[in-house]
Design a protein around this motif. Structure first.
Motif, PDB file in Angstrom:
ATOM      1  N   GLY A  26     -46.901  -4.697 -31.562  1.00 27.07           N
ATOM      2  CA  GLY A  26     -45.498  -4.441 -31.842  1.00 27.07           C
ATOM      3  C   GLY A  26     -45.584  -4.438 -33.487  1.00 27.07           C
ATOM      4  O   GLY A  26     -44.344  -4.412 -34.192  1.00 27.07           O
ATOM      5  N   GLY A  27     -46.541  -4.393 -34.278  1.00 27.78           N
ATOM      6  CA  GLY A  27     -46.711  -4.536 -35.632  1.00 27.78           C
ATOM      7  C   GLY A  27     -45.930  -3.126 -36.268  1.00 27.78           C
ATOM      8  O   GLY A  27     -46.094  -2.183 -35.623  1.00 27.78           O
ATOM      9  N   HIS A 101     -51.492  -8.146 -41.873  1.00 27.43           N
ATOM     10  CA  HIS A 101     -50.523  -6.891 -41.693  1.00 27.43           C
ATOM     11  C   HIS A 101     -49.189  -7.485 -41.704  1.00 27.43           C
ATOM     12  O   HIS A 101     -48.096  -6.995 -42.150  1.00 27.43           O
ATOM     13  CB  HIS A 101     -50.848  -6.133 -40.564  1.00 27.43           C
ATOM     14  CG  HIS A 101     -51.883  -5.078 -41.040  1.00 27.43           C
ATOM     15  ND1 HIS A 101     -51.621  -4.020 -42.137  1.00 27.43           N
ATOM     16  CD2 HIS A 101     -53.179  -4.928 -40.907  1.00 27.43           C
ATOM     17  CE1 HIS A 101     -52.373  -3.226 -42.032  1.00 27.43           C
ATOM     18  NE2 HIS A 101     -53.931  -3.881 -41.500  1.00 27.43           N
ATOM     19  N   GLN A 102     -48.607  -8.826 -41.270  1.00 28.16           N
ATOM     20  CA  GLN A 102     -47.410  -9.171 -41.055  1.00 28.16           C
ATOM     21  C   GLN A 102     -47.050  -9.436 -42.277  1.00 28.16           C
ATOM     22  O   GLN A 102     -45.817  -9.503 -42.765  1.00 28.16           O
ATOM     23  CB  GLN A 102     -47.367 -10.212 -40.079  1.00 28.16           C
ATOM     24  CG  GLN A 102     -48.175 -11.678 -40.417  1.00 28.16           C
ATOM     25  CD  GLN A 102     -48.124 -12.571 -39.536  1.00 28.16           C
ATOM     26  OE1 GLN A 102     -47.183 -12.446 -38.761  1.00 28.16           O
ATOM     27  NE2 GLN A 102     -48.796 -13.445 -39.219  1.00 28.16           N
ATOM     28  N   HIS A 218     -40.957 -10.305 -37.992  1.00 29.16           N
ATOM     29  CA  HIS A 218     -40.558 -10.886 -36.398  1.00 29.16           C
ATOM     30  C   HIS A 218     -39.149 -11.198 -36.372  1.00 29.16           C
ATOM     31  O   HIS A 218     -38.447 -10.804 -35.328  1.00 29.16           O
ATOM     32  CB  HIS A 218     -41.250 -12.294 -36.485  1.00 29.16           C
ATOM     33  CG  HIS A 218     -42.742 -11.941 -36.679  1.00 29.16           C
ATOM     34  ND1 HIS A 218     -43.635 -11.446 -35.748  1.00 29.16           N
ATOM     35  CD2 HIS A 218     -43.420 -12.668 -37.694  1.00 29.16           C
ATOM     36  CE1 HIS A 218     -44.684 -11.629 -36.160  1.00 29.16           C
ATOM     37  NE2 HIS A 218     -44.680 -12.342 -37.183  1.00 29.16           N
ATOM     38  N   ILE A 219     -38.357 -11.550 -37.451  1.00 29.92           N
ATOM     39  CA  ILE A 219     -36.917 -11.750 -37.176  1.00 29.92           C
ATOM     40  C   ILE A 219     -36.155 -10.453 -36.925  1.00 29.92           C
ATOM     41  O   ILE A 219     -35.321  -9.973 -36.111  1.00 29.92           O
ATOM     42  CB  ILE A 219     -36.191 -12.367 -38.620  1.00 29.92           C
ATOM     43  CG1 ILE A 219     -36.988 -13.836 -38.711  1.00 29.92           C
ATOM     44  CG2 ILE A 219     -34.627 -12.535 -38.399  1.00 29.92           C
ATOM     45  CD1 ILE A 219     -36.671 -14.467 -39.923  1.00 29.92           C
ATOM     46  N   ASP A 225     -31.102 -14.164 -32.456  1.00 31.13           N
ATOM     47  CA  ASP A 225     -30.969 -15.019 -31.257  1.00 31.13           C
ATOM     48  C   ASP A 225     -32.255 -15.512 -30.933  1.00 31.13           C
ATOM     49  O   ASP A 225     -32.439 -16.839 -30.578  1.00 31.13           O
ATOM     50  CB  ASP A 225     -30.215 -14.436 -30.205  1.00 31.13           C
ATOM     51  CG  ASP A 225     -28.698 -14.334 -30.674  1.00 31.13           C
ATOM     52  OD1 ASP A 225     -28.391 -14.913 -31.630  1.00 31.13           O
ATOM     53  OD2 ASP A 225     -27.981 -13.738 -29.924  1.00 31.13           O
ATOM     54  N   GLU A 226     -33.195 -14.721 -30.634  1.00 34.50           N
ATOM     55  CA  GLU A 226     -34.557 -14.883 -30.161  1.00 34.50           C
ATOM     56  C   GLU A 226     -35.298 -16.104 -31.313  1.00 34.50           C
ATOM     57  O   GLU A 226     -35.718 -17.155 -30.854  1.00 34.50           O
ATOM     58  CB  GLU A 226     -35.395 -13.678 -29.937  1.00 34.50           C
ATOM     59  CG  GLU A 226     -36.841 -13.896 -29.624  1.00 34.50           C
ATOM     60  CD  GLU A 226     -36.992 -14.434 -28.032  1.00 34.50           C
ATOM     61  OE1 GLU A 226     -35.966 -14.453 -27.489  1.00 34.50           O
ATOM     62  OE2 GLU A 226     -38.134 -14.914 -27.842  1.00 34.50           O
ATOM     63  N   TRP A 227     -35.204 -15.590 -32.573  1.00 35.94           N
ATOM     64  CA  TRP A 227     -35.917 -16.574 -33.435  1.00 35.94           C
ATOM     65  C   TRP A 227     -35.494 -17.906 -33.747  1.00 35.94           C
ATOM     66  O   TRP A 227     -35.912 -18.994 -33.763  1.00 35.94           O
ATOM     67  CB  TRP A 227     -35.564 -15.853 -34.931  1.00 35.94           C
ATOM     68  CG  TRP A 227     -35.977 -16.285 -35.953  1.00 35.94           C
ATOM     69  CD1 TRP A 227     -35.252 -17.112 -37.062  1.00 35.94           C
ATOM     70  CD2 TRP A 227     -37.232 -16.575 -36.672  1.00 35.94           C
ATOM     71  NE1 TRP A 227     -35.995 -17.724 -38.077  1.00 35.94           N
ATOM     72  CE2 TRP A 227     -37.356 -17.549 -37.825  1.00 35.94           C
ATOM     73  CE3 TRP A 227     -38.440 -16.240 -36.114  1.00 35.94           C
ATOM     74  CZ2 TRP A 227     -38.472 -17.707 -38.568  1.00 35.94           C
ATOM     75  CZ3 TRP A 227     -39.747 -16.522 -36.967  1.00 35.94           C
ATOM     76  CH2 TRP A 227     -39.474 -17.442 -38.120  1.00 35.94           C
TER      77      TRP A 227
END
Ligand SMILES: Cc1cc2nc3c(=O)[nH]c(=O)nc-3n(C[C@H](O)[C@H](O)[C@H](O)COP(=O)(O)O)c2cc1C
Length: 438
Positions: A26-27, A101-102, A218-219, A225-227
């Motif tokens: 998903g990067g 890479h993130q 990621h956020i 909400d997931e974070w």
């Protein structure tokens, strides 16, 4: 610990930490999504996600980003602080070596949001492997069209430069870091003006820690909400904790912010090694106040540690068992701060030297009880009286060690020697090699 989700470690079990592996999980999806968003909405998203700076102070990232004026008409800069100088901290190096890479993706999103076309990643010079990994990651991102001109057809241009430092702790302080990027001696600047108004080459600049910037993709991709599921009420998401010292399983762990220090030491790291008793813990890197073995019941977020008079800092947990001499471990910290003081402010330049000298005297058994009592006063004269927080970083641990382990300091005085192992005992120096060497 239950329900925890790993953000930072997704690629760690893959053999190659290259762009292909990153994109397979998903990067760069976060970047695609961000480039379609209004920068103001990205800032609001970060505010709602309660992303707090991972460089030590926990400043809310969304608020910091809102200080930048996108329409200043000037060249603006993003700076990532990968100096990672705080003793006990080794998380940013892991990000750069294992999943670079993130950080690259986070920097591009930050550049777009803040109106910057240039991002510097200031990396500690000793981290040669991390520098090599980041150079490769930047090149791969450029080849894939994520860097350079007109990124993904959005009209946004951005370039990243990895900039090795020269291994000075003070260059982790954001304004000293800016001076260093400019090619000058790394010494902190007076604030205000803050970097958002007067940063690199006098232009508007935002400085953020490596882990902070790496959290951004990621956020955006997973959603607020997931974070927030993985954080504590005032600190969103997961955090990288570096645990070192006398635990059975030291290392870098990605954990929820709402885990307690006790759980980290006993459940995650397997407790104290060799059947010894726990004595003390420094919960957030060398600068934060030490806690005793019975003071571990607090959440490792940015607010709860205050109940025990300490801080989360960088999340670098240093664990000490019953064999550790608290006087000698403080001496070790103070030798570091004295050596790393840039010398610009008198209270820090002279005070850190005095602290080291007095604690050495105590450790060697040549001190009086008054010397022990004097440490608090010397620390107080440094705290709050310097341009940057390096002086505070020497004063806080001193006050905590002396307050919480005062009897051990006095014991050195009464016995006229260190009651622990024999390095500093007053024993006749061995002039002849013993039978071991014969
Ligand atoms: C002496 C000193 C050393 C510092 N070293 C670092 C460091 O190595 N890495 C870091 O990210 N922040 C370090 N900081 C904090 C930075 O000045 C700055 O607050 C941080 O990079 C901001 O990033 P954040 O908002 O993402 O936390 C240091 C501060 C001081 C006073």
């Amino acid at each position: 610990m239950s329900g925890q989700k790993l953000y930072f470690s997704k690629n760690w079990n893959l053999k190659e930490y290259n762009i292909k592996a990153y994109m397979a999980s998903g990067g760069y999806e976060g970047l695609r999504m961000a480039l379609k968003m209004d920068p103001k909405d990205i800032i609001e998203t970060l505010k709602k996600a309660n992303l707090r700076g991972r460089g030590g102070a926990g400043f809310p990232t969304g608020v910091k980003w809102s200080f930048m004026n996108r329409n200043s008409g000037k060249q603006q800069y993003l700076v990532v602080n990968s100096d990672e100088g705080e003793p006990g901290t080794f998380k940013d190096r892991y990000i750069m070596e294992r999943d670079p890479h993130q950080l690259v993706e986070g920097m591009i999103i930050a550049g777009y949001t803040l109106g910057c076309t240039v991002g510097y990643n200031y990396i500690r010079g000793e981290l040669v492997q991390a520098i090599a990994c980041m150079d490769r990651a930047v090149q791969e991102a450029r080849e894939a069209g994520f860097l350079g001109r007109n990124i993904l057809g959005s009209g946004f241009d951005f370039e990243i430069y990895n900039h090795p430092g020269a291994g000075a702790y003070i260059c982790g302080e954001e304004t000293a870091l800016i001076e260093s990027i400019e090619g000058k001696k790394g010494q902190p600047r007076m604030k205000p003006p803050f970097p958002a108004a007067f940063g690199v080459f006098g232009m508007p600049t935002t400085v953020n820690n490596t882990e902070t910037v790496s959290a951004v993709p990621h956020i955006i991709r997973e959603g607020v909400d997931e974070w927030n599921k993985y954080g504590s009420p005032k600190a969103g998401g997961t955090k990288l904790y570096c645990i070192s010292g006398h635990v059975k399983r030291p290392g870098v762990y990605e954990l929820n912010h709402n885990i307690t220090l006790k759980e980290i030491i006993h459940d995650v790291c397997g407790g104290i090694r060799d059947g010894k008793q726990l004595k003390a813990v420094i919960p957030g890197g060398a600068s934060v106040p030490v806690v005793r073995a019975n003071e571990l019941d607090f959440m490792m977020d940015f607010d709860d540690p205050k109940r025990m008079g300490t801080m989360l800092g960088t999340g670098a947990v240093m664990v000490m068992d019953e064999t550790v001499c608290m006087v000698r471990s403080l001496l070790n910290l103070l030798r570091f701060y004295h050596h790393e003081s840039c010398g610009q402010c008198t209270p820090c330049r002279e005070g850190t030297g005095w602290l080291e000298k007095v604690v050495r005297r105590i450790e060697e058994g040549n001190a009086t009880r008054e010397d022990v009592d004097m440490l608090w006063g010397v620390a107080n004269n440094i705290e709050g009286n310097t341009i940057c927080a390096l002086g505070d970083a020497a004063a806080w641990p001193t006050k905590a060690f002396v307050t919480k382990f005062k009897e051990e300091f006095y014991d050195h005085v009464e016995k006229g020697r260190c009651p622990f192992d024999p390095i500093y005992r007053r024993e006749p120096a061995r002039t002849q090699p013993g039978p071991y060497f014969a």
